[in-house]
Motif scaffolding. Structure first.
Motif, PDB file in Angstrom:
ATOM      1  N   SER A 220      30.311  38.288  22.769  1.00 38.60           N
ATOM      2  CA  SER A 220      30.012  37.991  24.176  1.00 38.60           C
ATOM      3  C   SER A 220      28.806  37.067  24.288  1.00 38.60           C
ATOM      4  CB  SER A 220      29.759  39.295  24.932  1.00 38.60           C
ATOM      5  OG  SER A 220      29.408  39.044  26.266  1.00 38.60           O
ATOM      6  N   THR A 221      27.798  37.291  23.438  1.00 37.46           N
ATOM      7  CA  THR A 221      26.611  36.416  23.441  1.00 37.46           C
ATOM      8  C   THR A 221      27.000  34.987  23.089  1.00 37.46           C
ATOM      9  OG1 THR A 221      25.119  38.231  22.833  1.00 37.46           O
ATOM     10  CG2 THR A 221      24.378  35.994  22.333  1.00 37.46           C
ATOM     11  N   VAL A 222      27.812  34.828  22.032  1.00 38.19           N
ATOM     12  CA  VAL A 222      28.245  33.490  21.618  1.00 38.19           C
ATOM     13  C   VAL A 222      29.107  32.845  22.695  1.00 38.19           C
ATOM     14  CG1 VAL A 222      29.579  32.193  19.904  1.00 38.19           C
ATOM     15  CG2 VAL A 222      28.103  34.084  19.171  1.00 38.19           C
ATOM     16  N   ALA A 223      30.023  33.614  23.287  1.00 43.88           N
ATOM     17  CA  ALA A 223      30.902  33.075  24.336  1.00 43.88           C
ATOM     18  C   ALA A 223      30.088  32.608  25.547  1.00 43.88           C
ATOM     19  CB  ALA A 223      31.924  34.120  24.765  1.00 43.88           C
ATOM     20  N   ASP A 224      29.046  33.351  25.900  1.00 45.82           N
ATOM     21  CA  ASP A 224      28.204  32.961  27.042  1.00 45.82           C
ATOM     22  C   ASP A 224      27.498  31.634  26.766  1.00 45.82           C
ATOM     23  OD1 ASP A 224      28.910  35.193  28.461  1.00 45.82           O
ATOM     24  OD2 ASP A 224      27.094  36.340  27.971  1.00 45.82           O
ATOM     25  N   VAL A 225      27.020  31.450  25.529  1.00 39.05           N
ATOM     26  CA  VAL A 225      26.363  30.191  25.166  1.00 39.05           C
ATOM     27  C   VAL A 225      27.378  29.041  25.227  1.00 39.05           C
ATOM     28  CG1 VAL A 225      25.205  28.918  23.316  1.00 39.05           C
ATOM     29  CG2 VAL A 225      24.600  31.305  23.759  1.00 39.05           C
ATOM     30  N   PHE A 235      29.261  20.593  25.257  1.00 37.08           N
ATOM     31  CA  PHE A 235      30.437  21.018  24.501  1.00 37.08           C
ATOM     32  C   PHE A 235      31.691  20.569  25.236  1.00 37.08           C
ATOM     33  CE2 PHE A 235      27.829  24.939  23.086  1.00 37.08           C
ATOM     34  CZ  PHE A 235      27.294  24.228  22.028  1.00 37.08           C
ATOM     35  N   ARG A 236      32.746  20.312  24.478  1.00 40.72           N
ATOM     36  CA  ARG A 236      34.017  19.969  25.109  1.00 40.72           C
ATOM     37  C   ARG A 236      34.609  21.217  25.787  1.00 40.72           C
ATOM     38  NH1 ARG A 236      37.134  18.551  19.566  1.00 40.72           N
ATOM     39  NH2 ARG A 236      35.163  17.428  19.361  1.00 40.72           N
ATOM     40  N   ALA A 237      35.643  21.019  26.569  1.00 39.47           N
ATOM     41  CA  ALA A 237      36.238  22.116  27.347  1.00 39.47           C
ATOM     42  C   ALA A 237      37.064  23.030  26.436  1.00 39.47           C
ATOM     43  CB  ALA A 237      37.099  21.563  28.468  1.00 39.47           C
ATOM     44  N   VAL A 238      36.402  23.978  25.790  1.00 39.52           N
ATOM     45  CA  VAL A 238      37.079  24.927  24.901  1.00 39.52           C
ATOM     46  C   VAL A 238      37.209  26.267  25.604  1.00 39.52           C
ATOM     47  CG1 VAL A 238      36.225  23.788  22.814  1.00 39.52           C
ATOM     48  CG2 VAL A 238      34.875  25.631  23.868  1.00 39.52           C
ATOM     49  N   ASP A 239      38.050  27.119  25.054  1.00 34.85           N
ATOM     50  CA  ASP A 239      38.150  28.504  25.524  1.00 34.85           C
ATOM     51  C   ASP A 239      36.973  29.263  24.907  1.00 34.85           C
ATOM     52  OD1 ASP A 239      38.640  31.246  25.735  1.00 34.85           O
ATOM     53  OD2 ASP A 239      40.804  31.006  25.597  1.00 34.85           O
ATOM     54  N   PRO A 240      35.982  29.677  25.700  1.00 37.97           N
ATOM     55  CA  PRO A 240      34.777  30.301  25.132  1.00 37.97           C
ATOM     56  C   PRO A 240      35.063  31.556  24.319  1.00 37.97           C
ATOM     57  CG  PRO A 240      34.407  29.677  27.415  1.00 37.97           C
ATOM     58  CD  PRO A 240      35.880  29.520  27.162  1.00 37.97           C
ATOM     59  N   GLU A 241      35.948  32.410  24.818  1.00 34.79           N
ATOM     60  CA  GLU A 241      36.215  33.675  24.124  1.00 34.79           C
ATOM     61  C   GLU A 241      36.903  33.437  22.777  1.00 34.79           C
ATOM     62  OE1 GLU A 241      35.051  36.442  25.194  1.00 34.79           O
ATOM     63  OE2 GLU A 241      34.415  35.766  27.180  1.00 34.79           O
ATOM     64  N   PHE A 242      37.933  32.597  22.773  1.00 29.79           N
ATOM     65  CA  PHE A 242      38.676  32.354  21.543  1.00 29.79           C
ATOM     66  C   PHE A 242      37.815  31.597  20.524  1.00 29.79           C
ATOM     67  CE2 PHE A 242      41.877  29.849  19.047  1.00 29.79           C
ATOM     68  CZ  PHE A 242      42.379  30.939  18.339  1.00 29.79           C
ATOM     69  N   THR A 243      37.036  30.642  21.009  1.00 33.65           N
ATOM     70  CA  THR A 243      36.168  29.874  20.112  1.00 33.65           C
ATOM     71  C   THR A 243      35.065  30.762  19.538  1.00 33.65           C
ATOM     72  OG1 THR A 243      36.611  27.892  21.429  1.00 33.65           O
ATOM     73  CG2 THR A 243      34.768  27.787  19.893  1.00 33.65           C
TER      74      THR A 243
END
Length: 285
Positions: A220-225, A235-243
């Motif tokens: 969750s911390t990484v996804a929030d960043v 950053f490009r438009a990635v899926d935060p959770e999956f990335t």
């Protein structure tokens, strides 16, 4: 990590809970900080103070140790329970005996593995007796949970103490990556404890829940960043959770290689370079 119902403290009138609240108020710290000091899950402390869960005797012992009060006083008894006959009068270390036991447990697990560490080893490292260790942590499962939780808290605190002047989310992510690269002795110790945790989590539902809680928090911390980085345009438009799932899995795999292979194979430098390459190829706008 199951709690023995027989080890719960009777508190029908709420007097024990009131005395614990007084200890916390006298220390002047938050409930979360108090839970960290007594090596207890904050949610368990919250439920115990709220009356939906009873404290265990081991928790009361640690609360008394940190609060500098008599166990008997917390339990409402005018007499102090007799100490275990094997207990030796040694100086109480900075942070209290429970934290010393946990820190030494972490060090010994990192050096020898959880299943090779005996309570006698921990007692010797702390300059005390096995009775004193059991006084605070009745069993090996409690020690493992406390050691892992301490590592989690330390890891969370280091992430929270990140650079306040970070230019953007990219700088934040690079800071997180640096923290997860096992270069220092402390970083290596924590990673070695995680490896033991993974092995235990595959066999224990209780340890598995602790593992799941930590990784949910970490991802969750990484996804929030990543989410902030997308909004900022770094950053490009990635899926935060999956990335975040992909990146944390890559970190885990590389760190395992650093710790498990020969020094001239995967190194902290090559791990760090591979993670930076991931950021560049998969994230950079």
């Amino acid at each position: 990590m199951k709690e023995d119902p027989g080890a719960r403290v009777t508190d029908d009138g709420g007097d024990v809970t009131d005395r614990v609240r007084q200890v916390i108020a006298r220390l002047g710290c938050s409930h979360r900080e108090f839970a960290r000091r007594i090596v207890m899950d904050p949610s368990k402390l919250s439920r115990s103070l709220g009356g939906t869960r009873r404290f265990t005797l081991a928790e009361i012992v640690r609360i008394a140790d940190i609060g500098g009060v008599d166990v008997g006083r917390l339990l409402g008894s005018p007499e102090r329970p007799a100490p275990a006959p094997e207990r030796e009068p040694v100086p109480v270390p900075d942070g209290g005996r429970p934290l010393q036991i946990v820190r030494e447990t972490v060090r010994l697990i990192a050096e020898h593995g959880f299943h090779e560490v005996r309570v006698a080893d921990i007692a010797a490292a702390c300059g005390t007796s096995t009775a004193a260790v059991h006084y605070h942590f009745p069993g090996r499962d409690e020690l493992l949970e406390a050691a892992v939780r301490w590592c989690m808290d330390e890891d969370t605190a280091r992430r929270a103490a990140g650079p306040a002047d970070a230019a953007d989310a990219r700088a934040e992510l690079l800071h997180l990556i640096a923290l997860q690269t096992p270069r220092t002795a402390q970083q290596r110790r924590q990673w070695l404890v995680w490896l033991d945790l993974w092995a235990q989590a595959a066999r224990s539902t209780a340890v598995g829940r602790l593992h799941e809680h930590y990784y949910r928090q970490w991802r969750s911390t990484v996804a929030d960043v990543l989410r902030r980085g997308v909004r900022q345009g770094v950053f490009r438009a990635v899926d935060p959770e999956f990335t975040a799932l992909r990146l944390t899995a890559l970190i885990d795999g590389l760190a395992t290689q650093v710790l498990a292979t020969a020094p001239d194979s995967t190194t902290p430098d090559s791990m760090h370079a591979a993670l930076l390459a991931f950021v560049e190829s998969e994230l950079s706008a």
